[in-house]
Design a protein around this motif. Sequence first.
Motif, mmCIF file in Angstrom:
data_model
loop_
_atom_site.group_PDB
_atom_site.id
_atom_site.type_symbol
_atom_site.label_atom_id
_atom_site.label_comp_id
_atom_site.label_asym_id
_atom_site.label_seq_id
_atom_site.Cartn_x
_atom_site.Cartn_y
_atom_site.Cartn_z
ATOM 1 N N GLN A 92 -4.785 -5.595 -7.083
ATOM 2 C CA GLN A 92 -4.188 -4.873 -5.966
ATOM 3 C C GLN A 92 -5.282 -4.520 -4.989
ATOM 4 O O GLN A 92 -6.391 -4.157 -5.380
ATOM 5 C CB GLN A 92 -3.484 -3.596 -6.442
ATOM 6 N N SER A 131 -2.832 3.939 6.843
ATOM 7 C CA SER A 131 -2.786 2.661 6.147
ATOM 8 C C SER A 131 -3.670 2.696 4.905
ATOM 9 O O SER A 131 -4.608 3.494 4.799
ATOM 10 C CB SER A 131 -3.274 1.545 7.076
ATOM 11 N N GLY A 132 -3.363 1.805 3.958
ATOM 12 C CA GLY A 132 -4.209 1.700 2.773
ATOM 13 C C GLY A 132 -5.636 1.347 3.123
ATOM 14 O O GLY A 132 -6.583 1.814 2.475
ATOM 15 N N THR A 133 -5.808 0.531 4.157
ATOM 16 C CA THR A 133 -7.151 0.146 4.582
ATOM 17 C C THR A 133 -7.919 1.357 5.122
ATOM 18 O O THR A 133 -9.106 1.531 4.834
ATOM 19 C CB THR A 133 -7.082 -0.955 5.645
ATOM 20 N N THR A 171 0.845 -1.200 0.000
ATOM 21 C CA THR A 171 0.000 0.000 0.000
ATOM 22 C C THR A 171 0.879 1.249 0.000
ATOM 23 O O THR A 171 2.093 1.177 0.133
ATOM 24 C CB THR A 171 -0.941 0.015 1.213
ATOM 25 N N SER A 177 -9.017 3.376 2.232
ATOM 26 C CA SER A 177 -10.182 2.740 1.598
ATOM 27 C C SER A 177 -11.450 3.026 2.383
ATOM 28 O O SER A 177 -12.493 3.350 1.805
ATOM 29 C CB SER A 177 -9.966 1.227 1.490
ATOM 30 N N SER A 198 -6.005 -2.899 -0.751
ATOM 31 C CA SER A 198 -5.462 -2.344 0.482
ATOM 32 C C SER A 198 -5.464 -3.367 1.604
ATOM 33 O O SER A 198 -4.754 -3.203 2.600
ATOM 34 C CB SER A 198 -6.265 -1.112 0.912
ATOM 35 N N ASN A 199 -6.254 -4.436 1.449
ATOM 36 C CA ASN A 199 -6.324 -5.440 2.506
ATOM 37 C C ASN A 199 -6.913 -6.733 1.957
ATOM 38 O O ASN A 199 -8.010 -6.726 1.408
ATOM 39 C CB ASN A 199 -7.187 -4.919 3.666
ATOM 40 N N ASN A 259 -0.897 4.517 -4.292
ATOM 41 C CA ASN A 259 -2.130 4.677 -5.066
ATOM 42 C C ASN A 259 -1.995 5.662 -6.218
ATOM 43 O O ASN A 259 -2.639 5.501 -7.267
ATOM 44 C CB ASN A 259 -3.269 5.144 -4.147
#
Length: 241
Positions: free
Chosen positions: A99, A144-146, A77, A149, A101-102, A80
């Motif tokens: 791809q 975080s990517g999560t 992550t 998101s 994020s989780n 983006n």
Amino acid sequence: MNIALIGYGKMGKAIEQVALQRGHQVTLRIGRQNRDEFSRENLVMADVAIEFTNPESALDNVLHCLDAGVPVICGSTGWNERLYLAKEKCAISNGAFLQTSNFSIGVNIFFEINKRLAELMNDWPEYEVSIEEIHHIAKKDAPSGTAISLAEQVIDNLKRKQYWQLDAPQQDELVPIKAIREEEVPGTHRVHYHSAIDDIEITHTAHSREGFALGAVLAAEFIRHRKGIFTMSDVLAASDR
């Protein structure tokens, strides 16, 4: 199925354990000490590549796999803004790319709850929303990517919110995100709605890396014989685990 692991840290080793339990073979393990083995000749021995490294190297790693004609899934992550380059390469090369994020199944269920809750909150403007994420101190990207998101899902479904920002005070159109780093925390995410009367909070807490690893292997199984650009929603819809 033969799997190439691009990134052989704690996450890569957890993926390997799950992959072996599900009857697969790991034919290539690329870590910091053996980058010279990340060659086309070694890659083509794999049916699928699983990439878990860092924001700085993720794009180059994915492009290298696509150049070799190997389907690739990526859990790195924090990149983006360059993700479109990987998608363009996948389309041009008629490859396969996923791809997310989780990879956790639980988190992807959590995503659906988050979307629905945000949609419901359109009728209740007295509630303000914020997001908090907690991860281990080795995690390089923040938020975080999560968490990103989750914020984007809120913005897409809650009309009064337009953008997110890290470590920002509450504002009318803003979804503030707080990122906390602690020892040995696999990942905790909270979406919090606050009003003068009460609070509503949804939380996902990972107890280990196994959930992420299982999701990554399920994604590899899904993408093996496919072409195109996919999401974890595609994987979960087709999963027969």
